[in-house]
Write an enzyme that holds these catalytic residues in place. Structure first.
Site, PDB file in Angstrom:
ATOM      1  N   GLY A  14      42.870  49.493  47.350  1.00  0.00           N
ATOM      2  CA  GLY A  14      43.676  48.576  46.520  1.00  0.00           C
ATOM      3  C   GLY A  14      44.256  49.281  45.310  1.00  0.00           C
ATOM      4  O   GLY A  14      44.426  48.701  44.237  1.00  0.00           O
ATOM      5  N   ILE A  34      46.951  48.914  51.323  1.00  0.00           N
ATOM      6  CA  ILE A  34      47.475  48.416  52.605  1.00  0.00           C
ATOM      7  C   ILE A  34      48.991  48.552  52.665  1.00  0.00           C
ATOM      8  O   ILE A  34      49.597  48.412  53.711  1.00  0.00           O
ATOM      9  CB  ILE A  34      47.046  46.947  52.832  1.00  0.00           C
ATOM     10  N   TYR A  83      37.593  32.294  45.894  1.00  0.00           N
ATOM     11  CA  TYR A  83      37.468  33.569  45.166  1.00  0.00           C
ATOM     12  C   TYR A  83      36.044  33.732  44.638  1.00  0.00           C
ATOM     13  O   TYR A  83      35.402  34.768  44.830  1.00  0.00           O
ATOM     14  CB  TYR A  83      38.480  33.569  44.023  1.00  0.00           C
ATOM     15  N   LYS A 112      33.061  36.416  45.423  1.00  0.00           N
ATOM     16  CA  LYS A 112      32.525  37.297  44.371  1.00  0.00           C
ATOM     17  C   LYS A 112      30.994  37.197  44.305  1.00  0.00           C
ATOM     18  O   LYS A 112      30.314  38.216  44.202  1.00  0.00           O
ATOM     19  CB  LYS A 112      33.161  36.976  43.015  1.00  0.00           C
TER      20      LYS A 112
HETATM   21  P1  NAD Z   1      45.627  43.300  42.489  1.00  0.00           P
HETATM   22  O1  NAD Z   1      45.932  42.054  43.239  1.00  0.00           O
HETATM   23  O2  NAD Z   1      46.534  43.720  41.392  1.00  0.00           O
HETATM   24  O3  NAD Z   1      45.517  44.532  43.503  1.00  0.00           O
HETATM   25  C1  NAD Z   1      44.824  44.409  44.718  1.00  0.00           C
HETATM   26  C2  NAD Z   1      45.381  45.461  45.667  1.00  0.00           C
HETATM   27  O4  NAD Z   1      44.695  45.322  46.904  1.00  0.00           O
HETATM   28  C3  NAD Z   1      46.885  45.298  45.963  1.00  0.00           C
HETATM   29  O5  NAD Z   1      47.561  46.499  45.672  1.00  0.00           O
HETATM   30  C4  NAD Z   1      46.941  44.964  47.451  1.00  0.00           C
HETATM   31  O6  NAD Z   1      48.051  45.519  48.119  1.00  0.00           O
HETATM   32  C5  NAD Z   1      45.633  45.574  47.951  1.00  0.00           C
HETATM   33  N1  NAD Z   1      45.143  44.968  49.180  1.00  0.00           N
HETATM   34  C6  NAD Z   1      45.158  43.659  49.552  1.00  0.00           C
HETATM   35  N2  NAD Z   1      44.624  43.519  50.778  1.00  0.00           N
HETATM   36  C7  NAD Z   1      44.221  44.751  51.183  1.00  0.00           C
HETATM   37  C8  NAD Z   1      43.583  45.252  52.349  1.00  0.00           C
HETATM   38  N3  NAD Z   1      43.265  44.445  53.381  1.00  0.00           N
HETATM   39  N4  NAD Z   1      43.327  46.573  52.404  1.00  0.00           N
HETATM   40  C9  NAD Z   1      43.664  47.397  51.394  1.00  0.00           C
HETATM   41  N5  NAD Z   1      44.289  46.991  50.270  1.00  0.00           N
HETATM   42  C10 NAD Z   1      44.558  45.668  50.164  1.00  0.00           C
HETATM   43  O7  NAD Z   1      44.123  43.172  41.971  1.00  0.00           O
HETATM   44  P2  NAD Z   1      43.469  43.842  40.668  1.00  0.00           P
HETATM   45  O8  NAD Z   1      43.771  42.961  39.531  1.00  0.00           O
HETATM   46  O9  NAD Z   1      43.806  45.267  40.593  1.00  0.00           O
HETATM   47  O10 NAD Z   1      41.935  43.613  41.005  1.00  0.00           O
HETATM   48  C11 NAD Z   1      41.162  44.599  41.681  1.00  0.00           C
HETATM   49  C12 NAD Z   1      39.756  44.052  41.847  1.00  0.00           C
HETATM   50  O11 NAD Z   1      39.221  43.690  40.567  1.00  0.00           O
HETATM   51  C13 NAD Z   1      39.647  42.785  42.700  1.00  0.00           C
HETATM   52  O12 NAD Z   1      38.428  42.787  43.414  1.00  0.00           O
HETATM   53  C14 NAD Z   1      39.612  41.682  41.675  1.00  0.00           C
HETATM   54  O13 NAD Z   1      38.967  40.533  42.167  1.00  0.00           O
HETATM   55  C15 NAD Z   1      38.802  42.339  40.584  1.00  0.00           C
HETATM   56  N6  NAD Z   1      39.019  41.714  39.286  1.00  0.00           N
HETATM   57  C16 NAD Z   1      40.251  41.771  38.698  1.00  0.00           C
HETATM   58  C17 NAD Z   1      40.438  41.145  37.473  1.00  0.00           C
HETATM   59  C18 NAD Z   1      41.782  41.154  36.781  1.00  0.00           C
HETATM   60  O14 NAD Z   1      41.950  40.432  35.779  1.00  0.00           O
HETATM   61  N7  NAD Z   1      42.739  41.953  37.242  1.00  0.00           N
HETATM   62  C19 NAD Z   1      39.363  40.480  36.863  1.00  0.00           C
HETATM   63  C20 NAD Z   1      38.130  40.425  37.504  1.00  0.00           C
HETATM   64  C21 NAD Z   1      37.962  41.079  38.720  1.00  0.00           C
HETATM   65  C1  AKB Z   2      41.769  36.080  38.299  1.00  0.00           C
HETATM   66  O1  AKB Z   2      42.233  35.309  37.433  1.00  0.00           O
HETATM   67  O2  AKB Z   2      41.660  35.805  39.510  1.00  0.00           O
HETATM   68  C2  AKB Z   2      41.243  37.416  37.839  1.00  0.00           C
HETATM   69  C3  AKB Z   2      39.803  37.311  37.511  1.00  0.00           C
HETATM   70  C4  AKB Z   2      39.372  36.888  36.170  1.00  0.00           C
HETATM   71  O3  AKB Z   2      38.982  37.552  38.360  1.00  0.00           O
HETATM   72  N1  AKB Z   2      42.037  37.857  36.735  1.00  0.00           N
END
Ligand code: NAD
Ligand code: AKB
Length: 315
Positions: free
Chosen positions: A8, A35, A138, A142
């Protein structure tokens, strides 16, 4: 040193994590994957669907991977629209990553979220160990992810570690379909138009963190002395909490005419209303010396300065 794989990697976190890991360990040591195809970059990139064991295995073998930062997922807002796909990607992907890690003795980083909590969790200073009955898909993925990481650590000795992130604020890659995305979008709209219509209500208090702190937290927990880790996985981490009104007031210190108004999206509001107002991150502080650097004022000043420069260049 065995190499690092980031799944990702083109997302909001991955685009900055890959750069930070390459700065620390060298460009060739960090394999970015997603992906979808990314921009040409300064290091190796592989197309990997994390729900396909064969693709993961092949890349882990070919590059000699020793650590996987598993970021591929579907975030909360999109997960509520497509719960079946969210289960497949979030749980199917994590399970396959853990299996490949077990077979190849890799360490794994897994990002959990404030979404792992639910309406029956204490919302203020949410403890590290507490009730977790989330009502979103979601959140279900988690909590399940936290549990399966603990299981693989205990049962198979996989060095799986993780953090529960709050909403992350950043200026490199736009967020990918979360409930907390407003706290990023507001900055783009403030710089471009001096106006933002918020989809969460004015008093919705949520925990947040600026991306430089989040990137440092991931690298620090993975480097932490295992002997000090009581929890190992799913550490609460936080840096600030605010409401849309409070964030708008902070932006007005830099853009005095900035206007916020509200068109509440009832589905996103319903998700946010089940999430903590503030996390207790004392376990992370005690077990691996976690300490955030950016508060609301410092984050807002930095976001506006960097976005202002970038968006004015793009005009
Ligand atoms: P994002 O949506 O920006 O990026 C996710 C990436 O995963 C995308 O580039 C997408 O193309 C890729 N993806 C989707 N399906 C896929 C698959 N089957 N195989 C490979 N790649 C795939 O998400 P993010 O904000 O970078 O978050 C990354 C992780 O951190 C996630 O697990 C998210 O739940 C967690 N998280 C994020 C936040 C936040 O605020 N950004 C907060 C808490 C937790
Ligand atoms: C979302 O809003 O889904 C994320 C998170 C807090 O996990 N930014």
């Amino acid at each position: 040193m065995a190499k690092i794989l980031v799944t990702g990697a083109l997302g909001q976190i991955g685009s900055e994590l890959v750069a930070a890991l390459r700065d620390r360990f060298g460009a060739e040591e960090v394999v970015a994957s997603d992906i979808r195809m990314g921009r040409p970059d300064d290091g190796p990139f592989e197309l990997v669907d994390c729900t396909k064991s064969g693709q993961l295995q092949e890349v882990v073998h070919r590059h000699g991977i020793g650590t996987i930062y598993h970021l591929a997922a579907i975030l909360s807002a999109v997960a509520e629209e497509k719960p079946q796909a969210a289960w497949t990607v979030n749980m199917g992907g994590l399970y396959r990553v853990l299996e490949v890690a077990r077979q190849n003795r890799c360490a794994v980083f897994f990002p959990s979220s404030i979404g792992a909590f639910g309406p029956t969790t204490p919302r203020d200073q949410t403890p590290q160990d507490t009730i977790q009955r989330p009502t979103t898909m979601y959140g279900v993925t988690k909590v399940s992810g936290e549990l399966i990481c603990d299981y693989y650590a205990r049962r198979f000795g996989v060095d799986a570690r993780g953090l529960r992130f709050p909403g992350l604020i950043s200026h490199v890659t736009r967020p990918g379909g979360g409930t907390t995305d407003y706290a990023v979008e507001i900055f783009y709209q403030a710089v471009r138009y001096g106006h933002y219509t918020c989809y969460l209500g004015p008093d919705t208090r949520l925990d947040m963190m600026y991306m430089p702190d989040a990137i440092r937290a991931m690298m620090e927990v993975m480097a932490a002395d295992a002997a000090r880790l009581v929890h190992r996985n799913a550490f609460n981490v936080t840096a600030m909490n605010f409401t849309p009104e409070e964030l708008a007031a902070e932006i007005r210190k830099h853009i005095p005419d900035f206007v916020i108004d509200y068109e509440v999206d009832s589905e996103l509001q319903a998700i946010a209303d089940t999430w903590p107002h503030s996390l207790d991150d004392s376990a992370a502080r005690a077990e691996w010396d976690w300490a955030p650097e950016f508060d609301l004022a410092a984050m807002t000043a930095d976001m506006l300065e960097r976005l202002g420069r970038r968006l004015s260049r793009a005009r």
